[in-house]
Design a protein around this motif. Structure first.
Motif, PDB file in Angstrom:
ATOM      1  N   ARG A   1      33.645  50.925  33.496  1.00 11.57           N
ATOM      2  CA  ARG A   1      35.030  51.167  33.906  1.00 11.57           C
ATOM      3  C   ARG A   1      35.252  52.625  34.276  1.00 11.57           C
ATOM      4  NH1 ARG A   1      37.573  47.703  28.940  1.00 11.57           N
ATOM      5  NH2 ARG A   1      37.359  45.624  29.860  1.00 11.57           N
ATOM      6  N   GLU A   2      34.615  53.524  33.556  1.00 13.37           N
ATOM      7  CA  GLU A   2      34.767  54.941  33.881  1.00 13.37           C
ATOM      8  C   GLU A   2      34.202  55.254  35.263  1.00 13.37           C
ATOM      9  OE1 GLU A   2      32.870  56.912  30.649  1.00 13.37           O
ATOM     10  OE2 GLU A   2      34.643  56.834  29.327  1.00 13.37           O
ATOM     11  N   ARG A   3      33.077  54.661  35.595  1.00 14.08           N
ATOM     12  CA  ARG A   3      32.498  54.877  36.923  1.00 14.08           C
ATOM     13  C   ARG A   3      33.418  54.348  38.017  1.00 14.08           C
ATOM     14  NH1 ARG A   3      26.855  52.174  37.172  1.00 14.08           N
ATOM     15  NH2 ARG A   3      27.007  52.950  39.335  1.00 14.08           N
ATOM     16  N   LEU A   4      33.946  53.147  37.811  1.00 10.95           N
ATOM     17  CA  LEU A   4      34.843  52.562  38.813  1.00 10.95           C
ATOM     18  C   LEU A   4      36.148  53.350  38.885  1.00 10.95           C
ATOM     19  CD1 LEU A   4      35.444  50.387  40.867  1.00 10.95           C
ATOM     20  CD2 LEU A   4      36.160  48.873  38.998  1.00 10.95           C
ATOM     21  N   GLU A   5      36.646  53.779  37.742  1.00  4.83           N
ATOM     22  CA  GLU A   5      37.882  54.572  37.720  1.00  4.83           C
ATOM     23  C   GLU A   5      37.705  55.876  38.493  1.00  4.83           C
ATOM     24  OE1 GLU A   5      41.133  56.326  34.503  1.00  4.83           O
ATOM     25  OE2 GLU A   5      39.199  55.571  33.811  1.00  4.83           O
ATOM     26  N   ALA A   6      36.551  56.516  38.360  1.00  5.85           N
ATOM     27  CA  ALA A   6      36.293  57.755  39.088  1.00  5.85           C
ATOM     28  C   ALA A   6      36.264  57.511  40.593  1.00  5.85           C
ATOM     29  CB  ALA A   6      34.969  58.360  38.621  1.00  5.85           C
ATOM     30  N   ALA A   7      35.657  56.410  40.995  1.00  7.04           N
ATOM     31  CA  ALA A   7      35.597  56.084  42.430  1.00  7.04           C
ATOM     32  C   ALA A   7      36.989  55.845  42.987  1.00  7.04           C
ATOM     33  CB  ALA A   7      34.703  54.868  42.652  1.00  7.04           C
ATOM     34  N   LEU A   8      37.822  55.141  42.240  1.00  9.06           N
ATOM     35  CA  LEU A   8      39.178  54.854  42.705  1.00  9.06           C
ATOM     36  C   LEU A   8      40.047  56.110  42.684  1.00  9.06           C
ATOM     37  CD1 LEU A   8      39.750  51.406  40.957  1.00  9.06           C
ATOM     38  CD2 LEU A   8      39.172  51.840  43.351  1.00  9.06           C
ATOM     39  N   ALA A   9      39.842  56.987  41.698  1.00  7.13           N
ATOM     40  CA  ALA A   9      40.603  58.239  41.643  1.00  7.13           C
ATOM     41  C   ALA A   9      40.298  59.106  42.857  1.00  7.13           C
ATOM     42  CB  ALA A   9      40.274  58.989  40.353  1.00  7.13           C
ATOM     43  N   ASP A  10      39.044  59.165  43.255  1.00  8.30           N
ATOM     44  CA  ASP A  10      38.677  59.921  44.460  1.00  8.30           C
ATOM     45  C   ASP A  10      39.340  59.316  45.691  1.00  8.30           C
ATOM     46  OD1 ASP A  10      37.130  61.660  43.000  1.00  8.30           O
ATOM     47  OD2 ASP A  10      35.226  60.673  43.447  1.00  8.30           O
ATOM     48  N   ALA A  11      39.398  57.976  45.747  1.00  6.94           N
ATOM     49  CA  ALA A  11      40.020  57.313  46.897  1.00  6.94           C
ATOM     50  C   ALA A  11      41.517  57.597  46.953  1.00  6.94           C
ATOM     51  CB  ALA A  11      39.752  55.809  46.825  1.00  6.94           C
ATOM     52  N   ILE A  12      42.157  57.662  45.806  1.00  7.62           N
ATOM     53  CA  ILE A  12      43.577  58.004  45.769  1.00  7.62           C
ATOM     54  C   ILE A  12      43.784  59.446  46.203  1.00  7.62           C
ATOM     55  CG2 ILE A  12      45.546  58.388  44.222  1.00  7.62           C
ATOM     56  CD1 ILE A  12      44.633  55.965  42.604  1.00  7.62           C
TER      57      ILE A  12
ATOM     58  N   ASP B   1      42.011  61.164  48.200  1.00  5.59           N
ATOM     59  CA  ASP B   1      41.775  61.252  49.640  1.00  5.59           C
ATOM     60  C   ASP B   1      42.772  60.420  50.438  1.00  5.59           C
ATOM     61  OD1 ASP B   1      39.638  62.888  49.116  1.00  5.59           O
ATOM     62  OD2 ASP B   1      38.132  61.287  49.266  1.00  5.59           O
ATOM     63  N   GLU B   2      43.764  59.831  49.748  1.00  2.00           N
ATOM     64  CA  GLU B   2      44.818  59.022  50.370  1.00  2.00           C
ATOM     65  C   GLU B   2      44.266  57.791  51.080  1.00  2.00           C
ATOM     66  OE1 GLU B   2      47.158  61.619  52.811  1.00  2.00           O
ATOM     67  OE2 GLU B   2      48.072  62.608  51.092  1.00  2.00           O
ATOM     68  N   LEU B   3      43.137  57.303  50.604  1.00  2.97           N
ATOM     69  CA  LEU B   3      42.598  56.054  51.139  1.00  2.97           C
ATOM     70  C   LEU B   3      43.311  54.864  50.524  1.00  2.97           C
ATOM     71  CD1 LEU B   3      40.471  54.570  52.855  1.00  2.97           C
ATOM     72  CD2 LEU B   3      38.917  54.729  50.886  1.00  2.97           C
ATOM     73  N   ILE B   4      43.639  54.955  49.234  1.00  2.00           N
ATOM     74  CA  ILE B   4      44.438  53.927  48.574  1.00  2.00           C
ATOM     75  C   ILE B   4      45.665  54.579  47.971  1.00  2.00           C
ATOM     76  CG2 ILE B   4      42.459  52.432  48.098  1.00  2.00           C
ATOM     77  CD1 ILE B   4      42.422  53.404  45.259  1.00  2.00           C
ATOM     78  N   ALA B   5      46.720  53.767  47.806  1.00  2.00           N
ATOM     79  CA  ALA B   5      47.976  54.316  47.295  1.00  2.00           C
ATOM     80  C   ALA B   5      48.055  54.249  45.780  1.00  2.00           C
ATOM     81  CB  ALA B   5      49.150  53.548  47.903  1.00  2.00           C
ATOM     82  N   ASP B   6      47.456  53.206  45.195  1.00  2.00           N
ATOM     83  CA  ASP B   6      47.551  53.023  43.751  1.00  2.00           C
ATOM     84  C   ASP B   6      46.458  52.048  43.332  1.00  2.00           C
ATOM     85  OD1 ASP B   6      48.444  53.233  41.173  1.00  2.00           O
ATOM     86  OD2 ASP B   6      50.287  52.078  41.461  1.00  2.00           O
ATOM     87  N   ALA B   7      46.136  52.048  42.056  1.00  3.19           N
ATOM     88  CA  ALA B   7      45.119  51.129  41.546  1.00  3.19           C
ATOM     89  C   ALA B   7      45.299  50.956  40.054  1.00  3.19           C
ATOM     90  CB  ALA B   7      43.711  51.642  41.853  1.00  3.19           C
ATOM     91  N   VAL B   8      44.811  49.831  39.546  1.00  2.00           N
ATOM     92  CA  VAL B   8      44.824  49.571  38.113  1.00  2.00           C
ATOM     93  C   VAL B   8      43.499  48.914  37.742  1.00  2.00           C
ATOM     94  CG1 VAL B   8      45.913  47.297  38.385  1.00  2.00           C
ATOM     95  CG2 VAL B   8      46.106  48.503  36.209  1.00  2.00           C
ATOM     96  N   ILE B   9      42.968  49.273  36.584  1.00  2.00           N
ATOM     97  CA  ILE B   9      41.737  48.674  36.082  1.00  2.00           C
ATOM     98  C   ILE B   9      42.073  47.819  34.868  1.00  2.00           C
ATOM     99  CG2 ILE B   9      39.473  49.122  35.045  1.00  2.00           C
ATOM    100  CD1 ILE B   9      39.254  51.604  36.695  1.00  2.00           C
ATOM    101  N   ALA B  10      41.585  46.589  34.853  1.00  2.00           N
ATOM    102  CA  ALA B  10      41.840  45.691  33.729  1.00  2.00           C
ATOM    103  C   ALA B  10      41.293  46.297  32.443  1.00  2.00           C
ATOM    104  CB  ALA B  10      41.201  44.333  33.997  1.00  2.00           C
ATOM    105  N   ALA B  11      42.107  46.257  31.390  1.00  2.00           N
ATOM    106  CA  ALA B  11      41.713  46.861  30.117  1.00  2.00           C
ATOM    107  C   ALA B  11      40.884  45.918  29.259  1.00  2.00           C
ATOM    108  CB  ALA B  11      42.954  47.298  29.342  1.00  2.00           C
ATOM    109  N   ASN B  12      40.903  44.608  29.598  1.00  2.00           N
ATOM    110  CA  ASN B  12      40.162  43.633  28.802  1.00  2.00           C
ATOM    111  C   ASN B  12      39.895  42.390  29.660  1.00  2.00           C
ATOM    112  OD1 ASN B  12      42.666  42.075  28.697  1.00  2.00           O
ATOM    113  ND2 ASN B  12      43.314  43.501  27.087  1.00  2.00           N
ATOM    114  N   GLU B  13      39.198  41.427  29.065  1.00  2.00           N
ATOM    115  CA  GLU B  13      38.832  40.213  29.797  1.00  2.00           C
ATOM    116  C   GLU B  13      40.062  39.424  30.226  1.00  2.00           C
ATOM    117  OE1 GLU B  13      35.619  38.818  30.635  1.00  2.00           O
ATOM    118  OE2 GLU B  13      35.199  40.939  30.375  1.00  2.00           O
ATOM    119  N   ARG B  14      41.068  39.379  29.385  1.00  2.00           N
ATOM    120  CA  ARG B  14      42.282  38.627  29.721  1.00  2.00           C
ATOM    121  C   ARG B  14      42.940  39.206  30.968  1.00  2.00           C
ATOM    122  NH1 ARG B  14      46.428  35.590  27.328  1.00  2.00           N
ATOM    123  NH2 ARG B  14      47.875  35.061  29.012  1.00  2.00           N
ATOM    124  N   GLN B  15      43.059  40.519  31.028  1.00  2.00           N
ATOM    125  CA  GLN B  15      43.674  41.134  32.204  1.00  2.00           C
ATOM    126  C   GLN B  15      42.815  40.922  33.454  1.00  2.00           C
ATOM    127  OE1 GLN B  15      44.725  45.225  31.527  1.00  2.00           O
ATOM    128  NE2 GLN B  15      46.031  44.767  29.760  1.00  2.00           N
TER     129      GLN B  15
END
Length: 482
Positions: free
Chosen positions: A303-314, A316-330
């Protein structure tokens, strides 16, 4: 075919004697739910519903049908999208259900293989593999009804094709009954086998027109130890393509799924599911559902690796917002939004669904080009593309104008729209069927748009393996023109 089809009591009596009380029914109530496809687009009639309990019973039944010239329509979970498991309206065919053949014959975790009967439900197989610390790397929204035989016969895809490939890549061996009752035993999995044609590959994706798949040897992988699932909001489909490339570079072969969902589709799902919530606070024209899994390490690192990739995209204004599921249910809740699109679109009214593919790098441009063409040429319609961006396959739906009459619209303007969509797909070097098969829905379009040499080869194979034309007639293989 000079002799008349034998639909006499003699044939039914022989079939009943062979299959027993549980194996054959002619009662209208028993047949009713199986003579219509799940979308309600196609309804036929059947002479009987045959439900053999073993490969040997299938073989004996096929010999009876061959002698009596009775057509056979094989059926798994009856959840196909192209009418491939629905009989015509002649009432002369039997429906051959494989649902009673539902044994998982073996699971060999050390070898990474399992042998399943054709009637095993995909979700049941997933659970059995998980109990052995393994996984079957193919899933889709209809996993609770789709059967292994149906998945093999249609070369199903799903949401993990980006990393693992279609059903064709998961099948190591096949057992099938041919039109004359011979049993093809190709279940043994060999990495190297150079004895002529790869006959199992011929049967995979043949939609029951060349033989009845009764069992398959399937590939298993170690169960993942880590999972990271995210939802991102974007301004355009081209931004989604760039995000995919970025995530691929950062996450490598842990990236397993990358699905795109336009705002219109998310809106329809939220309207259908009263307990569903939008993952992000603002509405975005496009959304991406990203899934990464690993067989080593834990969720936190992934999750930390994916979060870092999405933070860089935000940044760079490639994406506006993002959320990472905190558990299997989410994570499962995010996938529920994606898997509910087809049902949500259906609830809105009539629509023409197109399961198409174009070269991966061209998909964003195709969507941007094709959507306005359809909406301008057919006023009042709405074009919505969603699905597996990473493998060049999207589901291109065209919703009818408000007030369109169900049934009449599909048969009229709807057919013209589909022909136009398939023309555009062909012009872009794509396929009119990426993962749902041809069935009866697309057989005329396949005839119209395919390479004549390819059609000639298909017909020659069909004639060789099914000379009486009894296996799933009217599906997949266009008839020879007079």
């Amino acid at each position: 075919m000079n002799n008349p089809i034998d639909t006499s009591e003699t044939f039914l009596a022989k079939a009943a004697d062979l299959l027993g009380a549980k194996g054959l029914s002619t009662a209208p109530d028993d047949l009713a739910q199986w003579v219509t496809d799940w979308r309600g687009r196609y309804t036929g009639r059947a002479l009987a519903l045959a439900s053999p309990a073993s490969t040997q019973e299938v073989a004996a039944l096929m010999r009876l049908c061959a002698d009596a010239r009775v057509p056979i329509v094989p059926q798994g979970g009856n959840s196909g999208m192209a009418g491939g498991a629905t009989p015509d309206d002649s009432g002369t065919a039997i429906i051959l259900s494989l649902r009673r053949m539902n044994a998982i014959r073996s699971i060999d975790a050390a070898a990474g293989q399992a042998v399943c009967d054709a009637g095993v439900i995909l979700q049941t197989f997933h659970e059995a593999a998980e109990a052995e610390g393994m996984r079957f790397p193919l899933t889709l929204g209809g996993k609770g009804s789709a059967t292994i035989g149906g998945l093999v016969s249609t070369n199903a895809g799903g949401t993990q094709v980006l990393r693992h490939g279609t059903m064709r890549a998961q099948v190591l061996g096949v057992e099938a009954v041919l039109a004359d009752g011979q049993v093809f035993d190709g279940l043994t999995a060999l990495k190297k086998d150079n004895r002529g044609f790869d006959l199992k590959q011929l049967l995979i994706g043949s939609e029951g027109t060349l033989g009845i798949v009764t069992a398959a040897t399937l590939r298993l992988l170690p169960a993942p130890t880590a999972r990271a699932t995210a939802w991102a909001g974007l301004a355009s489909i081209t931004d989604a393509r760039e995000l995919l490339q970025r995530v691929e570079r950062v996450m490598g072969d842990t990236l397993e799924g990358f699905e795109v969902v336009p705002a219109h589709c998310l809106d329809s799902v939220l309207a259908l599911l009263p307990d569903a919530r939008s993952p992000l606070s603002d509405r975005h024209e496009w959304n991406a559902l990203i899934e990464c899994v690993a067989t080593s390490g834990d969720d936190t690192v992934l999750r930390e690796r994916l979060e870092a990739a999405l933070a860089d995209a935000i940044e760079d204004e490639l994406i506006a917002d993002a959320v990472i599921a905190a558990n299997e249910r989410q994570a499962d809740d995010l996938w529920t939004l994606r898997d509910s699109i087809s049902a949500a679109e259906r609830a809105l009214g009539p629509a023409m669904q197109h399961d198409i593919s174009v070269p991966v790098d061209k998909m964003p441009e195709f969507i941007l080009a094709a959507s306005p063409v359809i909406e301008s040429e057919y006023p009042g319609t709405t074009a919505a593309a969603f699905g597996h961006l990473g493998d060049g396959n999207v589901h291109f739906h065209v919703l009818a104008p408000k007030g369109a009459v169900p049934g009449a619209w599909e048969e009229g303007e709807g057919k013209a729209i589909s022909a136009r969509v398939y023309d555009l797909v062909t012009q872009w070097g794509g396929s009119i069927s990426a993962e749902h098969g041809i069935g009866q829905m697309k057989v005329s379009e396949l005839d119209r748009l395919s390479d004549p040499a390819a059609l000639s080869m298909m017909r020659a194979v069909k004639d060789a393996l099914d000379p009486q034309g009894l296996l799933n007639p009217g599906k997949l293989v266009p008839p020879t023109h007079p």
